[in-house]
Motif scaffolding. Structure first.
Motif, PDB file in Angstrom:
ATOM      1  N   LEU A   1       2.397  -1.914   8.010  1.00 16.61           N
ATOM      2  CA  LEU A   1       1.782  -0.602   7.917  1.00 16.61           C
ATOM      3  C   LEU A   1       1.709   0.116   9.261  1.00 16.61           C
TER       4      LEU A   1
ATOM      5  N   VAL B   1      -3.625   5.843   4.763  1.00 14.40           N
ATOM      6  CA  VAL B   1      -3.658   5.038   3.543  1.00 14.40           C
ATOM      7  C   VAL B   1      -5.067   5.158   2.992  1.00 14.40           C
TER       8      VAL B   1
ATOM      9  N   TYR C   1      -3.757   5.744  10.188  1.00  8.70           N
ATOM     10  CA  TYR C   1      -3.145   4.623  10.917  1.00  8.70           C
ATOM     11  C   TYR C   1      -2.332   5.062  12.129  1.00  8.70           C
TER      12      TYR C   1
ATOM     13  N   SER D   1       5.793  10.252   1.230  1.00  9.61           N
ATOM     14  CA  SER D   1       5.018   9.062   0.867  1.00  9.61           C
ATOM     15  C   SER D   1       5.943   7.862   0.691  1.00  9.61           C
TER      16      SER D   1
ATOM     17  N   VAL E   1       0.848  -1.193   0.000  1.00  4.29           N
ATOM     18  CA  VAL E   1       0.000   0.000   0.000  1.00  4.29           C
ATOM     19  C   VAL E   1       0.881   1.240   0.000  1.00  4.29           C
ATOM     20  N   ARG E   2       0.317   2.343  -0.453  1.00 10.42           N
ATOM     21  CA  ARG E   2       1.054   3.596  -0.371  1.00 10.42           C
ATOM     22  C   ARG E   2       0.620   4.336   0.882  1.00 10.42           C
ATOM     23  N   MET E   3       1.584   4.654   1.737  1.00 15.86           N
ATOM     24  CA  MET E   3       1.288   5.387   2.965  1.00 15.86           C
ATOM     25  C   MET E   3       1.695   6.847   2.774  1.00 15.86           C
ATOM     26  N   ASP E   4       0.749   7.743   3.063  1.00 15.06           N
ATOM     27  CA  ASP E   4       1.038   9.176   2.932  1.00 15.06           C
ATOM     28  C   ASP E   4       1.127   9.832   4.295  1.00 15.06           C
TER      29      ASP E   4
END
Ligand code: GTP
Length: 603
Positions: free
Chosen positions: A512, A540, A545, A504, A489-492
């Motif tokens: 995560l 995400v 998160y 990012s 996943v892409r975490m920003d």
């Protein structure tokens, strides 16, 4: 030159097992350098190599050696000795028919010994197993011979023993090179065809290449073409490297020579140089390109230095064709470049050279690995003209709704460790999402463990952690294992709701929450308090998160007032709150540039 009297070989070894020392000794024996010459390790040319004591660039030397009244031309193709440079090693061995496999008689087989042995086997090269450092009091040649038998099934009688430092057994080793390694199997007749093992840049003569000639012959003045280019070039420089240049007029199949086609001549590693006729016949296809395993951003410390850093990167990239360079920009760090490397050490060596040789001051962002995604949706498919795309920067990731599957790069890691650390090493590898393969004994004290590991987990600090949990006794090497499907996943990172581009990252789903917490905590510790409250969120696809808050300074605007004027007091507090809201609404958070640099730098 009679091709039957040419031998092309490399020395391969685990780091520090004595490759450079042996190479120097070979140069001495063949009269290239004087015994005991001051210039330590002639083949280790770069300042970085001297300082770090590791070989970075492959350098070659053509040596004359007389044996049984015949003069042989021995081409020693030096190879870099670190895991990161496996790629350069591969390129070098394609020009060899055999290798001297050095093993420290004191340390025994290490992870990289296994890697270079497998590489030599895969390329059908003759292996001359050689124990080095037998002069050391703790050397145990018999024990290491047993390991060679156990791990590689090498006949103990075929193993040579030398001391590269003292020169013991080195003449016998050269004789074995002549006796055991076959001459190159090449076509002396036919069209000229060579492949490029190395390139470097010369101020006056342009790109110079180290070429291995597969067929035919080449002369100064001959018309040639690069496999990648339709332009006709003329061979202007031809030389043997001994290791200093010795100009020649003609070279034949089987030889390893320096070729230059003048300032505009071009040419790159992995390309082929062909006679004009052969190139125009269309019968030749190219070699596979270099694979980049690690990417990082490089930005000038100060934008006024942009032109200077740019020039330095361009020059270094010419000398180090294994890097890829593309422009990059960041609101916080300005204009820079995204650079692809073979591995972490390669990255470090590159930046060190940037500083030392070109005096460029640059900021390096945290390294990341390339990912692949399978995309769907007619529009995207049309845009990319393929369904699997390579992602070297998290911001390039398409919308998750258009992604069918994610893939991440894996490696096959080999670890050789004393048996008492098997438990600790296994725990480390499982922690890093590794999948174990069957292990095997090296001898009664050492074991070889193998894991399929995600590269992302290896590039950060795997090697250091491994060394520290095994008191330095375990060795590690890896080889490419391809891309495997993976839940990514892409975490920003949002600061008061605004996306901060350069923070990012692409993370594994199982990591995560941990990564989200770690990054937000780190940012909280680094961002100074502001006039406004700052909310740091790791998100995400809209879901938060982790969250940290940096409290605002509370400027006591009422301090000057005393006592009872409640109305005035309330009014002032209201003004202050509005001021805060205003700032918050434009997300005008003052973050010193250093914070970005520190967060993005490798930990
Ligand atoms: P990389 O270039 O990084 O791969 O290392 P290398 O394999 O070239 O090792 P190098 O030749 O630099 O040798 C490593 C260390 O071992 C140096 O300190 C050498 O002096 C030492 N050494 C090499 N050969 C011998 C030997 O025969 N005997 C002893 N006693 N020391 C040796």
């Amino acid at each position: 030159i009679d091709v039957r009297r040419i031998r092309n070989f490399s020395i391969v070894a685990h780091v520090d097992h004595g490759k450079s020392t042996l190479a120097d000794r070979l140069l001495e024996i063949t009269g290239v350098i004087k015994p005991g010459a001051e210039r330590a390790q002639v083949l280790d040319q770069l300042q970085v190599e001297r300082e770090r004591g590791i070989t970075v660039k492959a350098v070659t030397a053509s040596l004359n050696y007389t044996y049984n009244n015949e003069t042989y031309l021995l081409n020693l193709i030096d190879t870099p000795g670190h895991v990161d440079f496996a790629n350069e090693v591969v390129r070098s061995v394609t020009a060899c028919q055999g290798v001297i496999m050095l093993v420290d008689a004191n340390e025994g087989i290490q992870a990289q010994t296994v890697a270079v042995h497998n590489l030599a086997k895969r390329n059908n090269l003759v292996i001359i197993p050689t124990l080095n450092k037998v002069d050391l009091p703790r050397a145990n040649p018999d024990k290491v011979k047993k390991q060679l038998k156990q791990v590689f099934n090498i006949d103990e009688n075929s193993v040579l023993s030398i001391s590269a430092k003292k020169g013991w057994g080195v003449p016998e080793l050269l004789q074995s090179v002549i006796e055991r390694i076959p001459p190159p199997a090449v076509e002396s007749e036919g069209h000229f065809r060579a492949h490029i093992i190395d390139t470097w840049h010369d101020k006056y003569r342009g790109v110079l290449c180290l070429a291995y000639i597969h067929s035919g012959r080449v002369q100064v003045g001959q018309a040639v073409k690069w496999s990648s280019d339709s332009k006709v070039n003329t061979v202007r420089h031809l030389a043997l490297l001994r290791p200093d240049e010795e100009a020649i007029e003609e070279a034949v199949a089987g030889q390893v020579v320096m070729v230059g086609c003048g300032p505009k001549g071009g040419g790159g590693v992995g390309e082929q140089l062909l006679s004009k006729e052969l190139a125009e016949s269309g019968a030749v296809t190219g070699m596979p390109p270099v694979k980049h395993m690690v990417y990082a951003g490089i930005f000038p410390a100060d934008q006024s230095q942009h032109a200077m850093v740019s020039d330095a990167i361009r020059k270094l990239a010419l000398n180090d064709s294994a890097v890829s360079v593309s422009p990059d920009s960041s609101p916080a760090l300005g204009q820079g470049w995204r650079i692809g490397f073979l591995g972490l050490l390669h990255l470090e060596v590159f930046t060190q050279r940037l500083l030392q040789e070109h005096k460029a001051e640059a900021i390096l962002t945290a390294p990341s690995v390339p990912y692949k995604v399978k995309i769907k949706g007619a529009k995207l498919l049309k845009q990319y003209r393929t369904d699997v795309i390579l992602i070297t920067n998290p911001l390039q990731l398409p919308d998750p709704n258009n992604i069918e599957e994610y893939y991440e790069p894996f490696v096959l890691g080999t670890i050789i460790t004393p048996v008492e650390f098997i438990g600790a090493v296994t725990t480390l590898c499982i922690d890093r999402r590794g999948a174990p393969l069957p292990s095997s004994a090296v001898d009664d004290q050492m074991t070889m463990l193998q894991f399929v590991l995600p590269l992302a987990e290896v590039v950060v600090d795997f090697h250091d952690t491994l060394k520290s949990i095994t008191s330095g006794f375990a060795s590690f090497d890896y080889q490419d294992n391809g891309f495997h499907p993976s839940p990514l996943v892409r975490m920003d990172i949002l600061l008061n709701g605004s996306l901060v581009d350069e923070l990012s990252t692409i993370v594994h789903a199982s990591r995560l929450e941990y990564n989200a917490r770690r990054l937000t905590e780190k940012l909280k510790a680094m961002i100074p308090r502001q006039m406004v409250q700052v909310a740091i969120q790791a998100v995400v696809g809209g879901k938060v998160y982790a969250r940290e808050t940096i409290k605002a300074y509370r400027k006591d605007v009422t301090a000057k007032l005393y006592g009872g004027d409640v109305t005035r007091r309330k009014k002032l507090l209201k003004q202050q709150a509005e001021g805060k809201k205003k700032m918050r609404s434009v997300a005008n958070i003052k973050i010193p540039r250093d914070t970005f640099i520190d967060v993005l730098k490798k930990q």
